[in-house]
Design a protein around this motif. Structure first.
Motif, short mmCIF file in Angstrom:
data_model
loop_
_atom_site.label_atom_id
_atom_site.label_comp_id
_atom_site.label_asym_id
_atom_site.label_seq_id
_atom_site.Cartn_x
_atom_site.Cartn_y
_atom_site.Cartn_z
N ILE A 43 58.05 78.33 41.60
CA ILE A 43 57.10 77.54 40.81
C ILE A 43 57.68 76.17 40.48
O ILE A 43 57.01 75.14 40.63
CB ILE A 43 56.70 78.30 39.54
N VAL A 44 58.93 76.13 40.07
CA VAL A 44 59.58 74.85 39.75
C VAL A 44 59.68 73.98 41.00
O VAL A 44 59.43 72.77 40.95
CB VAL A 44 60.97 75.10 39.12
N ALA A 45 60.03 74.58 42.14
CA ALA A 45 60.14 73.81 43.38
C ALA A 45 58.78 73.24 43.79
O ALA A 45 58.70 72.11 44.28
CB ALA A 45 60.71 74.69 44.48
N THR A 46 57.72 73.99 43.57
CA THR A 46 56.38 73.50 43.90
C THR A 46 56.00 72.32 43.01
O THR A 46 55.42 71.33 43.48
CB THR A 46 55.35 74.63 43.75
N ILE A 47 56.33 72.40 41.75
CA ILE A 47 56.04 71.30 40.82
C ILE A 47 56.84 70.06 41.19
O ILE A 47 56.30 68.94 41.23
CB ILE A 47 56.31 71.74 39.36
N VAL A 48 58.12 70.23 41.50
CA VAL A 48 58.96 69.10 41.90
C VAL A 48 58.44 68.48 43.20
O VAL A 48 58.41 67.25 43.35
CB VAL A 48 60.44 69.54 42.04
N PHE A 49 58.02 69.32 44.14
CA PHE A 49 57.46 68.82 45.39
C PHE A 49 56.19 68.00 45.14
O PHE A 49 55.99 66.94 45.73
CB PHE A 49 57.16 70.00 46.33
N GLY A 50 55.35 68.46 44.23
CA GLY A 50 54.14 67.71 43.89
C GLY A 50 54.47 66.37 43.26
O GLY A 50 53.81 65.36 43.56
N ILE A 51 55.48 66.34 42.40
CA ILE A 51 55.90 65.08 41.77
C ILE A 51 56.43 64.12 42.82
O ILE A 51 56.12 62.92 42.81
CB ILE A 51 56.94 65.36 40.67
N LEU A 52 57.23 64.63 43.75
CA LEU A 52 57.75 63.77 44.82
C LEU A 52 56.63 63.22 45.69
O LEU A 52 56.67 62.04 46.09
CB LEU A 52 58.75 64.55 45.68
N LEU A 53 55.63 64.04 45.99
CA LEU A 53 54.50 63.55 46.77
C LEU A 53 53.75 62.45 46.02
O LEU A 53 53.33 61.45 46.61
CB LEU A 53 53.54 64.70 47.10
N ALA A 54 53.58 62.63 44.72
CA ALA A 54 52.90 61.62 43.91
C ALA A 54 53.69 60.31 43.90
O ALA A 54 53.12 59.21 44.03
CB ALA A 54 52.68 62.13 42.50
#
Length: 66
Positions: A43-54
């Protein structure tokens, strides 16, 4: 034990009697695994990935001259 003349049919099954099981296999299994930490990390990795994409999208729009 019932014979076939009484209407019961002996079918093969996957059940293995306790006396035929290997005790080393049951002792080697150990406790069941808990995937709580793996789920939280995912879950944390998915959130970090979304932030990086943004961040990458915002940087791309800043560099785009149009």
């Amino acid at each position: 034990m019932a014979d076939a003349s009484q209407g019961e049919i002996n079918k093969p099954s996957a059940f293995i009697s306790e006396r035929h099981r290997n005790p080393a296999e049951t002792m080697a299994q150990g406790p069941k695994a808990s995937y709580l930490w793996a789920g939280l990390c995912a879950i944390v990795a998915t959130i970090v990935f979304g932030i990086l994409l943004a961040v990458l999208y915002m940087d791309w729009t800043a560099l785009n001259p149009a």
